[in-house]
Write a protein that holds these residues in place. Structure first.
Motif, PDB file in Angstrom:
ATOM      1  N   UNK A 124       0.727  -1.112   0.050  1.00 13.39           N
ATOM      2  CA  UNK A 124       0.558   0.128   0.481  1.00 13.39           C
ATOM      3  C   UNK A 124       0.906   1.463   0.382  1.00 13.39           C
ATOM      4  N   UNK A 125       0.706   2.196  -0.904  1.00 13.53           N
ATOM      5  CA  UNK A 125       1.049   3.471  -1.022  1.00 13.53           C
ATOM      6  C   UNK A 125       0.581   4.798  -0.096  1.00 13.53           C
ATOM      7  N   UNK A 126       0.914   5.910   0.127  1.00 15.40           N
ATOM      8  CA  UNK A 126      -0.533   6.862   0.896  1.00 15.40           C
ATOM      9  C   UNK A 126       1.217   7.552   0.581  1.00 15.40           C
ATOM     10  N   UNK A 127       0.372   8.993   0.508  1.00 17.76           N
ATOM     11  CA  UNK A 127       1.775  10.257   0.815  1.00 17.76           C
ATOM     12  C   UNK A 127       0.233  11.302   1.478  1.00 17.76           C
ATOM     13  N   UNK A 128       1.181  11.606   2.538  1.00 14.97           N
ATOM     14  CA  UNK A 128       0.933  12.091   3.846  1.00 14.97           C
ATOM     15  C   UNK A 128       1.377  13.427   3.981  1.00 14.97           C
ATOM     16  N   UNK A 129       0.224  14.996   3.348  1.00 21.67           N
ATOM     17  CA  UNK A 129       0.645  15.612   3.311  1.00 21.67           C
ATOM     18  C   UNK A 129      -0.036  16.795   4.783  1.00 21.67           C
ATOM     19  N   UNK A 130       0.793  17.359   5.608  1.00 19.56           N
ATOM     20  CA  UNK A 130       0.569  17.415   6.773  1.00 19.56           C
ATOM     21  C   UNK A 130       0.281  19.133   6.835  1.00 19.56           C
ATOM     22  N   UNK A 131       0.151  19.985   6.916  1.00 12.84           N
ATOM     23  CA  UNK A 131       0.258  21.745   6.904  1.00 12.84           C
ATOM     24  C   UNK A 131       0.322  21.430   8.324  1.00 12.84           C
ATOM     25  N   UNK A 132       1.924  22.863   8.760  1.00 13.48           N
ATOM     26  CA  UNK A 132       2.790  22.560   9.576  1.00 13.48           C
ATOM     27  C   UNK A 132       3.143  24.425   9.368  1.00 13.48           C
ATOM     28  N   UNK A 133       1.910  25.042  10.411  1.00 16.82           N
ATOM     29  CA  UNK A 133       2.117  26.219  10.653  1.00 16.82           C
ATOM     30  C   UNK A 133       3.158  27.458  10.650  1.00 16.82           C
ATOM     31  N   UNK A 134       3.910  26.189  11.636  1.00 13.82           N
ATOM     32  CA  UNK A 134       5.025  26.730  12.260  1.00 13.82           C
ATOM     33  C   UNK A 134       6.675  26.745  11.093  1.00 13.82           C
ATOM     34  N   UNK A 135       6.023  26.710  10.546  1.00 17.55           N
ATOM     35  CA  UNK A 135       7.605  25.643   8.985  1.00 17.55           C
ATOM     36  C   UNK A 135       7.256  26.271   7.746  1.00 17.55           C
ATOM     37  N   UNK A 136       6.774  27.497   8.102  1.00 23.03           N
ATOM     38  CA  UNK A 136       7.053  28.368   6.104  1.00 23.03           C
ATOM     39  C   UNK A 136       8.049  27.718   5.532  1.00 23.03           C
ATOM     40  N   UNK A 137       7.699  27.564   4.680  1.00 21.43           N
ATOM     41  CA  UNK A 137       9.207  27.372   3.380  1.00 21.43           C
ATOM     42  C   UNK A 137       8.830  28.184   1.777  1.00 21.43           C
ATOM     43  N   UNK A 138       9.584  28.081   1.323  1.00 24.75           N
ATOM     44  CA  UNK A 138       9.701  28.970  -0.168  1.00 24.75           C
ATOM     45  C   UNK A 138       8.264  27.522  -0.671  1.00 24.75           C
ATOM     46  N   UNK A 139       8.668  26.611  -0.522  1.00 21.99           N
ATOM     47  CA  UNK A 139       7.187  25.369  -1.174  1.00 21.99           C
ATOM     48  C   UNK A 139       5.877  25.446  -0.221  1.00 21.99           C
ATOM     49  N   UNK A 141       4.035  25.677   3.106  1.00 23.69           N
ATOM     50  CA  UNK A 141       4.099  25.035   4.695  1.00 23.69           C
ATOM     51  C   UNK A 141       3.309  23.590   5.137  1.00 23.69           C
ATOM     52  N   UNK A 142       3.631  22.677   4.240  1.00 27.83           N
ATOM     53  CA  UNK A 142       3.487  21.091   3.500  1.00 27.83           C
ATOM     54  C   UNK A 142       4.567  19.969   4.449  1.00 27.83           C
ATOM     55  N   UNK A 143       4.443  19.508   4.802  1.00 28.12           N
ATOM     56  CA  UNK A 143       5.394  18.735   5.645  1.00 28.12           C
ATOM     57  C   UNK A 143       4.502  17.032   4.466  1.00 28.12           C
ATOM     58  N   UNK A 144       5.252  16.388   3.871  1.00 30.36           N
ATOM     59  CA  UNK A 144       5.144  15.621   2.411  1.00 30.36           C
ATOM     60  C   UNK A 144       5.836  14.500   2.701  1.00 30.36           C
ATOM     61  N   UNK A 145       5.333  13.606   3.481  1.00 31.70           N
ATOM     62  CA  UNK A 145       6.151  12.400   3.405  1.00 31.70           C
ATOM     63  C   UNK A 145       5.221  10.573   2.343  1.00 31.70           C
ATOM     64  N   UNK A 146       6.264  10.322   1.929  1.00 36.47           N
ATOM     65  CA  UNK A 146       5.985   9.020   1.309  1.00 36.47           C
ATOM     66  C   UNK A 146       5.561   7.824   2.590  1.00 36.47           C
ATOM     67  N   UNK A 147       4.556   7.426   2.699  1.00 33.11           N
ATOM     68  CA  UNK A 147       4.408   6.019   3.032  1.00 33.11           C
ATOM     69  C   UNK A 147       3.821   4.678   2.401  1.00 33.11           C
ATOM     70  N   UNK A 148       4.668   3.857   2.380  1.00 33.49           N
ATOM     71  CA  UNK A 148       3.569   2.639   2.208  1.00 33.49           C
ATOM     72  C   UNK A 148       3.999   1.073   3.447  1.00 33.49           C
ATOM     73  N   UNK A 149       3.700   0.144   3.318  1.00 34.19           N
ATOM     74  CA  UNK A 149       2.959  -0.408   3.661  1.00 34.19           C
ATOM     75  C   UNK A 149       3.621  -2.014   3.101  1.00 34.19           C
ATOM     76  N   UNK A 150       4.461  -2.814   2.727  1.00 30.00           N
ATOM     77  CA  UNK A 150       4.588  -3.725   2.149  1.00 30.00           C
ATOM     78  C   UNK A 150       4.289  -5.104   2.109  1.00 30.00           C
ATOM     79  N   UNK A 151       3.904  -4.971   3.258  1.00 26.39           N
ATOM     80  CA  UNK A 151       2.609  -6.761   3.754  1.00 26.39           C
ATOM     81  C   UNK A 151       1.968  -6.843   4.439  1.00 26.39           C
ATOM     82  N   UNK A 152       0.840  -7.265   4.500  1.00 26.72           N
ATOM     83  CA  UNK A 152       0.345  -7.343   5.461  1.00 26.72           C
ATOM     84  C   UNK A 152       0.319  -6.871   6.784  1.00 26.72           C
TER      85      UNK A 152
END
Length: 286
Positions: A124-139, A141-152
């Protein structure tokens, strides 16, 4: 005329000597002048101007300092302007966050399906997009992490923590195939993309890589004929040892050499008419 010239020279010499005798050389004054001259030349070099331009350069710097000397009123105005721009930035970041979240759901489904085709049926694959108001950046205020589960039964975790080298290559391939139409990447390198797969799955990997190669340059290290056969070109890597020195070289294979190498990958060291025929079919099918 010569005698007259000699007389004039002697008179000039006498006058110069009398003038020099009247000059009172002050050693301290001389040292001060030399030090002053040295500082002037040093400042001119430091500010990249001619010595005679130092005064005007000094005036220009004073004017710049005066311009930066803001009053309380001016400072308050600038702070208000910064706050206004930051509010606009936050609103744009919130809008970007919603857009990312919406497209992340679409990508989750497409990339998971692509991974299933690559012999990762339970992944299973998922993209976790979390808004972080205390971490502004040029791209944003999101923290974007690629998540995966390879086995049940395994929880979703960041890819780097749970995926093996071969799985990382296949996940990367799945992502690149899905996003190739939107993202322009000059070159992609895949290593061990065929680890743990064979047969039909290897053929799928080969087709995906070839499709990806239509829009970008793809380099793939493989030991599977089903993958190698789909390449637009094939290079053979050899390693030789001479006089305690190991060298690695690469040879571009022509069509006949490709058939022979694919046959070797199919049947091992013993190449038969059958393996040669299968190798030709691989190239034709690609």
């Amino acid at each position: 005329m010569i005698e007259e010239a000699i007389i004039q020279i002697e008179e000039a010499n006498t006058e110069l000597r009398n003038y020099l005798d009247k000059i009172d050389v002050d050693p301290e004054r001389m040292a001060y002048v030399e030090e002053r001259f040295s500082k002037i030349m040093s400042l001119a070099r430091k500010h990249h101007v001619m010595p005679e331009e130092l005064y005007q350069h000094h005036q220009d710097l004073l004017a710049q300092i005066e311009a930066l000397d803001c009053s309380d009123e001016k400072m308050a105005e600038m702070e208000q302007e910064v706050a206004s721009h930051f509010d606009a930035y936050v609103r744009a970041s919130e809008k970007l966050n919603k857009s990312r979240g919406r497209y992340a759901k679409e990508l989750n489904k497409l990339i998971s399906q692509s991974m299933h085709e690559l012999s990762m049926e339970k992944a299973k694959f998922a993209i976790d997009v979390a808004f972080q108001s205390d971490h502004p950046s040029p791209t944003g205020m999101d923290s974007v992490v690629f998540l995966v589960s390879t086995n049940p039964g395994q929880p979703m975790q960041p890819i780097a923590k749970v995926a093996s080298g071969g799985e990382l290559s296949r996940i990367s391939l799945a992502i690149q195939v899905i996003t190739a139409q939107k993202v322009d990447t000059p070159s992609l390198i895949f290593d061990e993309v065929d680890v743990g797969i064979s047969g039909p799955t290897a053929a799928v990997v080969g087709k995906m890589l070839r499709k990806l190669g239509e829009s970008t340059q793809v380099l793939c290290v493989t030991h599977l004929p089903q993958v190698a056969g789909h390449g637009h070109q094939q290079l053979f890597v050899t390693k030789t040892t001479k006089a305690n020195k190991t060298e690695t070289s690469m040879l571009t294979l022509n069509e006949q050499e490709r058939i022979s190498e694919l046959a070797r990958l199919l049947g091992g060291s013993q190449i038969t008419d059958s393996t040669l025929a299968n190798a030709k079919e691989l190239l034709i099918a690609a």
